[in-house]
Write a protein that holds these residues in place. Structure first.
Motif, PDB file in Angstrom:
ATOM      1  N   UNK A  29       7.623   3.727 -42.166  1.00  0.00           N
ATOM      2  CA  UNK A  29       8.343   2.630 -42.807  1.00  0.00           C
ATOM      3  C   UNK A  29       8.126   1.369 -41.995  1.00  0.00           C
ATOM      4  N   UNK A  30       8.192   0.228 -42.649  1.00  0.00           N
ATOM      5  CA  UNK A  30       7.995  -1.038 -41.955  1.00  0.00           C
ATOM      6  C   UNK A  30       8.691  -2.169 -42.700  1.00  0.00           C
ATOM      7  N   UNK A  31       8.951  -3.232 -41.969  1.00  0.00           N
ATOM      8  CA  UNK A  31       9.481  -4.475 -42.519  1.00  0.00           C
ATOM      9  C   UNK A  31       8.458  -5.569 -42.236  1.00  0.00           C
ATOM     10  N   UNK A  32       8.076  -6.299 -43.268  1.00  0.00           N
ATOM     11  CA  UNK A  32       7.134  -7.395 -43.075  1.00  0.00           C
ATOM     12  C   UNK A  32       7.712  -8.421 -42.094  1.00  0.00           C
ATOM     13  N   UNK A  46       8.109 -17.142 -33.704  1.00  0.00           N
ATOM     14  CA  UNK A  46       9.353 -16.621 -34.259  1.00  0.00           C
ATOM     15  C   UNK A  46       9.072 -15.944 -35.589  1.00  0.00           C
ATOM     16  N   UNK A  47       9.744 -14.825 -35.831  1.00  0.00           N
ATOM     17  CA  UNK A  47       9.576 -14.126 -37.101  1.00  0.00           C
ATOM     18  C   UNK A  47      10.937 -13.675 -37.619  1.00  0.00           C
ATOM     19  N   UNK A  48      11.021 -13.505 -38.939  1.00  0.00           N
ATOM     20  CA  UNK A  48      12.176 -12.890 -39.580  1.00  0.00           C
ATOM     21  C   UNK A  48      11.670 -11.776 -40.482  1.00  0.00           C
ATOM     22  N   UNK A  49      12.570 -10.869 -40.857  1.00  0.00           N
ATOM     23  CA  UNK A  49      12.174  -9.733 -41.684  1.00  0.00           C
ATOM     24  C   UNK A  49      11.966 -10.117 -43.134  1.00  0.00           C
TER      25      UNK A  49
END
Length: 244
Positions: A29-32, A46-49
């Motif tokens: 499973x993964x979140x972009x 910086x990243x967000x889901x």
């Protein structure tokens, strides 16, 4: 659960138990990650889901000639969606289970001369991947109306949902029918059970999945219950429950 060797991993694919035809099962499973880097990010990315996804891949020994066997089940499921449940070790009541609603995306058979005929396939998620427990084991035949074992899953906070997957693995008798439902209560004795979800009536092997409405539920205990009708009916089924 401590460290263990994979000896009894289970795989339920809508209305088939593919555990005995599988020798490799993988779950991912993964979140972009979506970049939000700006001039105030102090020199760091910086990243967000973003969107989430899950995938189940499996392979093993090819068999055909019955709806419960991998070739028959894979062809009937290819391109369609349904519930899939994976248990890392065993499928007794309370066993750890991962499940989702997914699309059977591919199916492959064949190998070189002299090799055991293999198969492989992939399921891509259409719903969130849920980490839960087995609420009804696959190897216990039910011939009359009844209830399962209470599981303490905890209260459901607002914004989360109860998920449940039903795998009807066999149906026998004259005009057999089973309608399964999920009940909740504030105590393990289920003195005042409430129905939180009901599956459609099933008369043949197949799979169904349902989820709650996202409202808070204070009850901590959950179980599966079922109503069976017909002449000498008998059903084998597995149910997985979880909160996400």
């Amino acid at each position: 659960m401590g460290k263990f060797v994979l000896f009894d991993t289970r795989l339920f694919a809508p209305g088939a138990d593919l555990s005995g035809a599988s020798n490799k099962i993988e779950l991912s499973s993964e979140i972009e990650d979506k970049e939000t880097t700006n001039y105030r990010s102090n020199g760091w990315k910086e990243v967000i889901g973003g969107l989430g996804s899950a995938e189940i891949s499996a392979e093993g020994q090819w068999e055909a000639g019955d709806p419960s066997m991998v070739d028959d089940a894979s062809w009937s499921q290819l391109g369609g969606t349904g519930p899939y449940t994976v248990c890392p070790t065993d499928s007794v009541v309370g066993a750890l289970a991962y499940f989702t609603s997914g699309m059977r995306a591919d199916y492959k058979v064949g190998e070189s001369v002299g090799e055991v005929a293999p198969w492989s396939g992939t399921v891509k998620s259409s719903w969130p991947l849920v980490r839960g427990q087995i609420a009804h084991p696959p190897g216990l035949a039910r011939t009359s109306t009844g209830t399962g074992t209470a599981l303490n899953l905890g209260a459901i906070p607002a914004g989360k949902r109860l998920y449940a997957a039903l795998h009807v693995l066999s149906a026998a008798g004259t005009t057999p029918s089973i309608t399964a439902r999920i009940e909740s209560d504030d105590a393990a004795g289920f003195a005042t059970p409430s129905t939180v979800g009901t599956f459609s009536a099933a008369t043949a092997p197949g799979g169904q999945i349902l989820r709650g409405d996202g409202l808070a539920v204070t009850d901590a205990y959950y179980r599966v219950a079922w109503t069976i009708s017909g002449t000498t009916p008998s059903f084998m089924f597995a149910v997985s429950l979880g909160i996400r």
